[in-house]
Design a protein around this motif. Structure first.
Motif, PDB file in Angstrom:
ATOM      1  N   ASP A 141       1.046   2.710  -7.999  1.00 21.90           N
ATOM      2  CA  ASP A 141       2.300   2.962  -7.280  1.00 21.90           C
ATOM      3  C   ASP A 141       2.262   2.147  -5.987  1.00 21.90           C
ATOM      4  OD1 ASP A 141       4.708   4.011  -6.516  1.00 21.90           O
ATOM      5  OD2 ASP A 141       3.873   5.882  -5.723  1.00 21.90           O
ATOM      6  N   ASP A 181       0.741   2.943  -2.345  1.00 25.04           N
ATOM      7  CA  ASP A 181       1.798   2.909  -1.331  1.00 25.04           C
ATOM      8  C   ASP A 181       1.193   3.511  -0.074  1.00 25.04           C
ATOM      9  OD1 ASP A 181       3.930   3.091   0.316  1.00 25.04           O
ATOM     10  OD2 ASP A 181       5.299   3.978  -1.138  1.00 25.04           O
ATOM     11  N   THR A 216       7.545   6.114  -7.456  1.00 27.86           N
ATOM     12  CA  THR A 216       6.536   7.159  -7.623  1.00 27.86           C
ATOM     13  C   THR A 216       6.861   8.019  -8.845  1.00 27.86           C
ATOM     14  OG1 THR A 216       6.216   7.142  -5.247  1.00 27.86           O
ATOM     15  CG2 THR A 216       5.366   9.056  -6.427  1.00 27.86           C
ATOM     16  N   ARG A 221       4.159   5.258   2.407  1.00 31.17           N
ATOM     17  CA  ARG A 221       4.797   6.541   2.081  1.00 31.17           C
ATOM     18  C   ARG A 221       4.101   7.080   0.841  1.00 31.17           C
ATOM     19  NH1 ARG A 221      11.327   6.133   2.073  1.00 31.17           N
ATOM     20  NH2 ARG A 221      11.596   5.120   4.075  1.00 31.17           N
TER      21      ARG A 221
HETATM   22 MG   LIG Z   1       7.030   6.268  -3.685  1.00 27.50          MG
END
Ligand SMILES: [Mg+2]
Ligand SMILES: Nc1ncnc2c1ncn2[C@@H]1O[C@H](COP(=O)(O)OP(=O)(O)OP(=O)(O)O)[C@@H](O)[C@H]1O
Length: 478
Positions: free
Chosen positions: A368, A292, A269, A295
């Motif tokens: 990401d 993602d 990230t 998370r």
């Molecule tokens: Mg991450």
């Protein structure tokens, strides 16, 4: 470890294996030279079989050649400084199959002594054999063993054998070298420096190293270093990655890049967010997608909302335009509510179409993702992205994890665009080349040169941008 891992280990540690191998050979050679030479003399006894007997008795006689009945009289006769047992260890005897011969050999550091012992043992054995073959009722033995070929004085030692010692030394060196290489690899399996990573990538055919991001204790406070600390080493590291990205050859173009890593917490990230900011600095239109869906951290990192975003758009609950959040610098598609089936959702045609749509609107789309090894989320994105950017965490990611990640990505058939080493503490990495210009203002100089120094001392690098989430789409969200 499979065969491939062992080959990698050899390729990585060949120097240590070769050094220990060489050491083994030298020790073997010197050890051989240090040994006392041993001479072997051989006498041959002819033992004709008794007329009525079937087969040769020579093997039985060979078996008693080193018995005390033979050795004790020989010790006494030759006045040897040995016990019968010690002499027995220097004697060997064998009977060549299909013959009536017994070969008796004696070892000694002195050639003449070896000869005397071999001959004395042969003669003594002949006497014992004759005695054994004597008929029970008395009389002479039907046959009389004779020393057919007396031992002659050996001209050269039979031990040490240089070739044998060398071979033993080499084999021992090879085993010790491999064990040492395994041990060193186990102790140092973690990737620590850019150099080590570059070597490893070379070995496993991984993507090129595009840059190194230094370790920074202020990441929590300044997560977007490119904006919050634009002249710091971390920002410089991301700019270097940005620059190097332009030189990576790519068939499909590298417009849509998935940022991934082997395991959680390695800096996916941070890299995605900062690279998006670094790319936006050049005036390019950049969209950062938080894919993602386990998370999701992009929205929190940038102070945006994640209540609507990618998942909302994929499920058809909102249009793409409604969930894009525009910063001053770049655009963000946050994760949206986390679904229960992230892998399935990311592998849908809708996901591919969403990224295609974004690729048409933006110059760069950074995605990401979740880590590669625990879940398949990043790999199912393969048909929808142009390439992968692999983040490696210095002092944490192991060689094995790197190799497994590269293999997993290679299986997708999508390009491995590059690698980023994150959290490096090595000196001399790209990140340590700080902008120095402001210090020029403090240089003591004659008055007439001061304006020039002050001009040069203006902060270098691009003008910092502030994160201003505008307009937020929260009001427009379902
Ligand atoms: Mg991450
Ligand atoms: N260069 C760095 N120096 C120091 N700390 C860092 C650096 N890069 C990232 N971190 C820290 O490491 C942690 C993980 O970073 P980040 O969230 O970017 O990783 P991630 O791979 O996205 O994690 P996850 O798999 O949980 O999504 C964070 O606490 C972050 O502040």
């Amino acid at each position: 470890m499979d065969l491939r891992d062992y080959i990698m280990l050899l390729a990585r540690r060949w120097r240590i294996v070769a050094a220990v191998l060489l050491l083994g050979a030298v020790v073997g050679y010197l050890g051989g030279h240090a040994e006392t030479p041993q001479y072997k003399a051989t006498a041959t006894l002819f033992v004709p079989p008794p007329p009525a007997a079937s087969g040769s008795r020579a093997p039985s006689y060979a078996a008693i050649a080193a018995s005390p009945q033979v050795t004790a009289p020989v010790v006494h006769e030759l006045g040897l400084p040995l016990t019968p047992g010690q002499l027995a260890r220097r004697i060997s005897a064998d009977a060549p199959p299909g013959t009536a011969l017994v070969r008796i050999s004696a070892d000694d550091p002195v050639p003449a002594a070896a000869t005397r012992i071999a001959n004395a043992v042969a003669q003594r054995l002949a006497v014992i054999v004759e005695r054994l073959d004597r008929p029970a009722g008395g009389g002479s033995a039907p046959v009389r063993p004779t020393v057919a070929i007396p031992a002659s004085v050996p001209s050269a030692p039979h031990l040490p054998t240089l070739l044998l010692d060398l071979t033993i030394g080499l084999l021992a060196g090879l085993v010790a070298g491999l064990v040492l290489a395994l041990f060193m690899d186990g102790a140092d399996s973690v990737l620590r420096t850019a150099d080590a990573l570059a070597v490893e990538l070379d070995l496993i055919g991984g993507p090129p190293l595009l840059g190194t991001i230094p370790k920074d204790g202020r990441v929590a406070r300044r997560s977007v270093a490119v904006l919050a600390d634009p002249h710091g080493p971390r920002a410089e590291g991301y700019r270097r990655v940005r620059t190097n990205l332009r030189f990576v050859p790519s068939d499909r173009g590298a417009k849509v890049l998935a940022v991934t890593s082997a395991l959680p917490g390695e800096g996916k990230t941070s890299t995605a967010v900062n690279l998006a900011a670094a790319l936006a600095e050049t005036g390019a239109r950049v969209c950062l997608v938080d894919a993602d869906l386990r998370r999701a951290r992009v929205a929190d990192t940038l102070g945006l909302t994640r209540s609507a975003g990618l998942s909302t758009a994929l499920l058809g609950q909102a249009g793409l335009d409604d969930v894009l959040q525009h910063l001053d610098t770049f655009t963000v598609l946050a994760s949206g509510p986390l679904p229960s089936n992230p892998t399935e959702l990311l592998g849908t045609e809708a996901m591919r179409r969403t990224l295609l749509d974004l690729a048409e609107r933006f110059d760069h789309v950074l995605v990401d993702t979740a880590p590669l090894l625990p879940v398949a989320d990043a790999t199912v994105l393969a048909p929808a992205v142009d390439g992968y950017l692999l983040v490696v965490r210095a002092h944490r990611t192991t060689r094995r994890e790197l190799a497994r990640s590269v293999r997993a990505l290679q299986h997708t058939g999508t390009a491995l665009t590059g690698t980023v080493l994150n959290g490096s503490s090595g000196r001399g990495d790209a990140g340590s080349y700080r902008c120095r210009r402001p210090t020029l203002a403090r240089v003591p100089a004659p008055r007439r040169y001061r304006p020039v120094l002050q001009l040069l001392a203006r902060p270098c690098g691009p003008t910092p941008h502030a994160i201003a989430p505008f307009p937020t789409t929260e009001s427009a969200l379902p």
